[in-house]
Motif scaffolding. Structure first.
Motif, short mmCIF file in Angstrom:
data_model
loop_
_atom_site.label_atom_id
_atom_site.label_comp_id
_atom_site.label_asym_id
_atom_site.label_seq_id
_atom_site.Cartn_x
_atom_site.Cartn_y
_atom_site.Cartn_z
N GLU A 1 87.58 91.61 -6.43
CA GLU A 1 87.20 90.21 -6.19
C GLU A 1 87.87 89.66 -4.94
O GLU A 1 87.25 88.94 -4.16
CB GLU A 1 87.55 89.35 -7.41
CG GLU A 1 86.72 89.68 -8.63
CD GLU A 1 87.24 89.02 -9.90
OE1 GLU A 1 86.42 88.43 -10.62
OE2 GLU A 1 88.47 89.08 -10.16
N VAL A 2 89.13 90.02 -4.72
CA VAL A 2 89.87 89.56 -3.54
C VAL A 2 89.21 90.12 -2.28
O VAL A 2 89.02 89.40 -1.29
CB VAL A 2 91.36 89.97 -3.61
CG1 VAL A 2 92.06 89.70 -2.29
CG2 VAL A 2 92.06 89.23 -4.74
N LEU A 3 88.85 91.39 -2.30
CA LEU A 3 88.24 92.02 -1.13
C LEU A 3 86.86 91.44 -0.82
O LEU A 3 86.40 91.52 0.32
CB LEU A 3 88.17 93.53 -1.32
CG LEU A 3 89.54 94.23 -1.35
CD1 LEU A 3 89.37 95.70 -1.74
CD2 LEU A 3 90.25 94.09 -0.02
N ARG A 4 86.22 90.86 -1.80
CA ARG A 4 84.90 90.26 -1.58
C ARG A 4 84.99 88.84 -1.01
O ARG A 4 83.97 88.27 -0.63
CB ARG A 4 84.12 90.21 -2.89
CG ARG A 4 83.65 91.58 -3.33
CD ARG A 4 82.81 91.47 -4.57
NE ARG A 4 82.41 92.79 -5.01
CZ ARG A 4 82.14 93.11 -6.27
NH1 ARG A 4 82.21 92.20 -7.22
NH2 ARG A 4 81.79 94.33 -6.58
N LEU A 5 86.18 88.25 -0.97
CA LEU A 5 86.34 86.89 -0.46
C LEU A 5 86.05 86.85 1.03
O LEU A 5 86.38 87.77 1.77
CB LEU A 5 87.76 86.37 -0.71
CG LEU A 5 88.17 86.16 -2.16
CD1 LEU A 5 89.63 85.78 -2.25
CD2 LEU A 5 87.29 85.12 -2.83
#
Length: 89
Positions: A26-30
Motif C-alpha cells: 500500500e505504501v509503494l502504491r502511494l
C-alpha cells in the motif's frame, strides 16, 4: 542543577492527527493525489507529543492563516519533564 538544564532543552513538539498501519504494498502504491483514510472522526481530540509521548490532548483551532492546538487536557508536570528528559538521552 539538572532541572535548569531540562527546562532549557528545545524539543520537537508534534501534534498527531491520527495513525494507521499500511502494508508495504500500500505504501509503494502511494503517489501524488493519493488519499490515506484514517479511522478517526474529525471532531475527536488531537494528541500533543514530546519525544513520541503524549503529554496533552486538544482541539484544532485556526490562528489567522495557520492552524493551532487548543489544549483541553494536559498530563502532570512529572510526565512532561520525563518526556523531555528522555529526549536528551
Amino acid at each position: 542543577m539538572e532541572l535548569k538544564r531540562i527546562l532549557r532543552l528545545q524539543v520537537p513538539v508534534i501534534v498527531k492527527l491520527a495513525e494507521r498501519k499500511l502494508t508495504m504494498v500500500e505504501v509503494l502504491r502511494l503517489g501524488n493525489g493519493s488519499i490515506v483514510e484514517f479511522f478517526k472522526s474529525s471532531d475527536q481530540p488531537l494528541e500533543l507529543l514530546i519525544n513520541n509521548k503524549t503529554i496533552a490532548v486538544g482541539e484544532t483551532v485556526k490562528v489567522g492563516e495557520n492552524f493551532g492546538l487548543r489544549i483541553t487536557q494536559i498530563g502532570d508536570i512529572k510526565q512532561i519533564i520525563e518526556a523531555m528528559n528522555a529526549q536528551k538521552q
